[in-house]
Design a protein around this motif. Structure first.
Motif, PDB file in Angstrom:
ATOM      1  N   PRO A 185      12.304   2.321   2.135  1.00  0.00           N
ATOM      2  CA  PRO A 185      12.128   3.407   1.150  1.00  0.00           C
ATOM      3  C   PRO A 185      10.909   4.291   1.442  1.00  0.00           C
ATOM      4  O   PRO A 185      10.966   5.501   1.233  1.00  0.00           O
ATOM      5  N   ILE A 186       9.831   3.682   1.949  1.00  0.00           N
ATOM      6  CA  ILE A 186       8.658   4.510   2.255  1.00  0.00           C
ATOM      7  C   ILE A 186       8.983   5.450   3.413  1.00  0.00           C
ATOM      8  O   ILE A 186       8.645   6.639   3.374  1.00  0.00           O
ATOM      9  N   LEU A 213      -4.368  12.320   1.762  1.00  0.00           N
ATOM     10  CA  LEU A 213      -4.585  11.905   0.374  1.00  0.00           C
ATOM     11  C   LEU A 213      -4.031  12.907  -0.622  1.00  0.00           C
ATOM     12  O   LEU A 213      -3.565  12.535  -1.694  1.00  0.00           O
ATOM     13  N   ARG A 214      -4.067  14.194  -0.274  1.00  0.00           N
ATOM     14  CA  ARG A 214      -3.692  15.216  -1.254  1.00  0.00           C
ATOM     15  C   ARG A 214      -2.247  15.664  -1.138  1.00  0.00           C
ATOM     16  O   ARG A 214      -1.706  16.230  -2.084  1.00  0.00           O
ATOM     17  N   VAL A 215      -1.636  15.445   0.024  1.00  0.00           N
ATOM     18  CA  VAL A 215      -0.255  15.920   0.182  1.00  0.00           C
ATOM     19  C   VAL A 215       0.695  14.778   0.554  1.00  0.00           C
ATOM     20  O   VAL A 215       1.619  14.468  -0.191  1.00  0.00           O
ATOM     21  N   SER A 220       4.843  10.863  -1.022  1.00  0.00           N
ATOM     22  CA  SER A 220       5.574   9.649  -0.647  1.00  0.00           C
ATOM     23  C   SER A 220       5.536   8.612  -1.770  1.00  0.00           C
ATOM     24  O   SER A 220       6.070   7.517  -1.615  1.00  0.00           O
ATOM     25  N   MET A 221       4.910   8.956  -2.901  1.00  0.00           N
ATOM     26  CA  MET A 221       4.806   7.996  -4.006  1.00  0.00           C
ATOM     27  C   MET A 221       6.148   7.452  -4.482  1.00  0.00           C
ATOM     28  O   MET A 221       6.250   6.256  -4.780  1.00  0.00           O
ATOM     29  N   LEU A 228       7.350  -1.095  -4.110  1.00  0.00           N
ATOM     30  CA  LEU A 228       6.650  -2.081  -4.936  1.00  0.00           C
ATOM     31  C   LEU A 228       7.641  -2.831  -5.823  1.00  0.00           C
ATOM     32  O   LEU A 228       7.607  -4.056  -5.930  1.00  0.00           O
ATOM     33  N   LEU A 229       8.555  -2.087  -6.443  1.00  0.00           N
ATOM     34  CA  LEU A 229       9.516  -2.729  -7.341  1.00  0.00           C
ATOM     35  C   LEU A 229      10.499  -3.598  -6.570  1.00  0.00           C
ATOM     36  O   LEU A 229      10.817  -4.713  -6.981  1.00  0.00           O
TER      37      LEU A 229
END
Ligand SMILES: Nc1ncnc2c1ncn2[C@@H]1O[C@H](COP(=O)(O)OP(=O)(O)OP(=O)(O)O)[C@@H](O)[C@H]1O
Ligand SMILES: [Mg+2]
Lengths: 300, 367
Positions: A185-186, A213-215, A220-221, A228-229
């Protein structure tokens, strides 16, 4: 005039036209059927069983909350549940931390044969789960690969005994076992990022770290949350890994459920623990998603 | 040529493996200029622009911006900003955050930041759009946000990669004007990539026409349109009637040229030198051709007869296609629609005589 419109509105085709949702339900019906047979009814059975209690004679049952009370009275049970959540949280974090660079590498630095790399990542899954856990035992064990290697290098005199049969071993083994579920998924969410967005960040004065960090990271969150889930939820209930590499301190809730259904032969208790564990996981996931939403609102 | 060169590109080439995307380009761009890179798809415009931005490193050659050597400077340290072909608006940030993105390092207090952003928002006429998410914007608004995000950095040079390509015709024409006005207000040097020759002609101070990685000609829109030096540029800018020819003789202030389609014609000498017998091309703009009437008073230096075959009607003007004997390429003649002249002229397969003056005949070197 009127009768003809009535006739057409009765046919299935025009019903579908008028109510597109019907078509959706029709398409989903095999899946819904399977869900009912294989998921909902066993769940109801499980929930029902958890309220039962055996009275003296073996074929007499009565409804009660006694199993739940029993669970919460035993601090050993509650502690194991808390530890399971804790271990799975750590496993999810460790897995995602390990998976992110791998996914990043394939998404941004592999230009040919991406498919080959992805297949290679799933390669460990071509053997049985049990075999993989056993091989970790061979690696981490008292006479295992790590210990004999370190001894051969003369770095240690005695085999280290803290690397197997504890929580660390469980976390390591589970993180490895679930790596692909985090990488995929990532990878997908990184792959979707328009490269010109990262260039735009550079163009606006941000170096590689800040651009990431900013883009890259925020975009990709969704993949990170999914990973994580995907790792957290199934590992809470795992009982094979803790049993094989966890030792007495690495036991998880799955082991309690297994022994209730097996050795103790107390199905109602096992069912109650399952239900409690399910509710706890649901609760934890909701809390996590709420937290993510909050963080997103604050950051953006 | 600009008096002082602000951006200087010297012998720059870019190879991707065996592909030569940009081939030894030399360009001097002046401070405050609106400079267009014009050329067909795949000619290397984007690659050249990306080398100015620092996303590609030249395989050969040097780039200087405001006297500073750029070859080793990473994109995030160059005094240039770019408006991307697809705008590259950050989808996870709203309009305000997109525009403020490049100001992080300035560490402005909140009210100062607010003011800077709302200043550019009013510059691009989008006051009150700060809270919008990018997917709630129209194409034109997205384009403006991309522009504002770059301009708020106060760059020395703004690079624009086909910024109007995704917009429909009306909006594009409006944005062309706005962009030009904006450039006058902020006074930043604009390097503008387009494959639309009309757009380049309307907007730019100077244009570099590129083909296959090379810059063929550089000049003002008037220069390039009225006095193209090469057949490619003549053909690429506007409509042009181009014919193969060779020099027959030089006669005072004119060359006598032989062509298959137009016969022997004379052309006023401008700047080029041709030798006798040299193969070259002759070009005539459709608007410099006239239908000659028997009662017409003007004296033409050259003329040819043909049969009108087709008309393209544009409202304010029309293009008439005249079939010439012994040629499969029709002569395109443009006439103004004065009092319905175009619609009247456009009737039937009439035989017409087309005339021109010798100063409008362009002589082109064969590259
Ligand atoms: N990263 C790359 N790798 C390989 N070839 C490339 C790369 N980038 C560009 N090219 C090639 O270089 C040539 C010039 O490309 P460029 O993108 O500069 O064209 P362009 O003039 O911007 O075209 P367009 O008007 O279609 O955007 C093309 O042939 C293209 O295929
Ligand atoms: Mg391009």
């Amino acid at each position: 005039m009127k009768s003809s419109t009535d006739k057409t509105s009765l046919s299935a085709m025009s019903l579908w036209r008028r109510y597109p949702a019907l078509k959706g339900y029709a398409l989903a019906s095999p899946a819904i059927l399977l869900m009912i047979v294989a998921l909902v009814s066993p769940f109801l059975l499980l929930a029902g069983t958890s309220f039962k209690i055996e009275t003296g004679s073996s074929d007499e049952w009565m409804l009660s909350l006694a199993n739940y009370e029993f669970f919460f009275e035993k601090s050993h049970y509650v502690n194991t549940l808390v530890r399971s959540i804790f271990i799975s949280t750590l496993v999810a974090l460790v897995t995602v931390l390990l998976a992110y660079p791998a996914a990043y590498f394939i998404a941004f630095h592999v230009h040919e044969n991406k498919m080959l790399w992805l297949i290679m990542i799933t390669l460990p899954f071509w053997t049985s789960y049990l075999l993989r856990v056993f091989s970790w035992k061979l690696i981490l064990g008292y006479n295992g690969f790590i210990n004999s290697g370190l001894m051969w290098l003369d770095l240690i005199k005695q085999p280290l005994d803290f690397i197997l049969y504890n929580t660390n071993a469980v976390i390591l083994t589970l993180a490895h076992a679930w790596a692909a579920f985090a990488i995929l998924p990532i990878y997908v969410s990184l792959q979707k990022i328009d490269k010109s967005l990262i260039e735009a960040a550079h163009d606006l004065g941000e170096n590689k770290i800040y651009s990431f960090l900013r883009v890259t990271l925020p975009l990709s969150m969704p993949g990170v949350v999914a990973a994580l889930l995907l790792v957290f939820i199934p590992t809470v209930g795992d009982y094979v890994t803790p049993k094989l590499v966890g030792g007495p301190k690495g036991l998880m809730i799955g082991n309690l459920i297994q022994s209730a259904f097996g050795r103790l032969d107390n199905w109602p208790l096992g069912a109650a623990i399952s239900i409690i564990s399910m509710i706890t996981v649901t609760f934890a996931v909701c809390l996590f998603l709420l937290g993510i939403n909050r963080v997103r609102k604050v950051l953006i | 040529m600009p008096e002082s060169s602000f951006i200087s590109i010297q012998g720059v080439s870019k190879h991707f493996g065996s592909i030569v995307a940009v081939d030894s380009v030399d360009l001097e761009i002046g401070k405050g200029e609106f400079f267009a890179l014009l050329g067909p798809s795949g000619c290397g415009k984007t690659t050249l622009l990306r080398m100015l931005a620092g996303f590609e490193i030249p395989s050969q050659g040097e780039i200087n911006i405001d006297g500073e050597q750029m070859s080793t400077v990473p994109p995030y340290q160059r005094p240039v900003n770019m408006v991307f072909q697809n705008y590259a608006i950050f989808p996870h940030l709203n309009v305000f955050q997109n525009i403020a993105f490049g100001l992080r390092k300035d560490r402005l207090p909140a009210d100062e930041l607010e003011k800077r952003v709302s200043d550019v928002l009013s510059l691009i006429k989008m006051e009150g759009f700060g809270e919008r998410k990018p997917d709630e914007l129209s194409g034109g608004q997205r384009q403006r946000v991309a522009l504002a995000r770059a301009l708020i950095k106060k760059p020395k040079v703004l690079l624009l990669d086909e910024p109007l390509g995704a917009l429909d015709k009306n909006l594009r024409e409006q944005m062309q004007l706005e962009l030009r006005q904006l450039q006058k207000i902020v006074g930043v040097t604009f390097v503008f990539v387009t494959h639309d020759q009309e757009e380049a002609l309307t907007m730019s101070d100077r244009i570099a026409v590129m083909s296959a990685g090379k810059v063929l000609e550089v000049g003002s829109p008037e220069d390039l349109y009225e006095h193209p030096q090469t057949r490619f540029v003549a053909d690429f800018l506007g409509t042009m009637n181009v014919f193969d020819g060779h020099i027959h003789a030089r006669d005072g202030d004119s060359y006598i040229v032989d062509t298959r389609e137009l016969g022997r014609i004379s052309a006023r000498i401008e700047s080029q030198d041709f030798s006798k017998g040299e193969k070259m091309s002759v070009a005539l703009r459709p608007e410099n051709l006239q239908i000659v009437n028997s009662q017409s008073m003007t004296v033409m230096d050259g003329s040819i007869s043909g049969v009108m075959s087709n008309t393209a009607y544009f409202g304010n003007s029309a293009q008439i296609y005249v079939e010439l004997e012994g040629s499969d390429q029709p002569l395109v003649v443009s006439i103004q629609n004065l009092e319905g002249a175009a619609s009247k002229a456009a009737h039937g397969n009439r035989e017409v005589t087309i005339g021109w003056s010798k100063s409008s005949v362009l002589l082109l070197k064969d590259a």
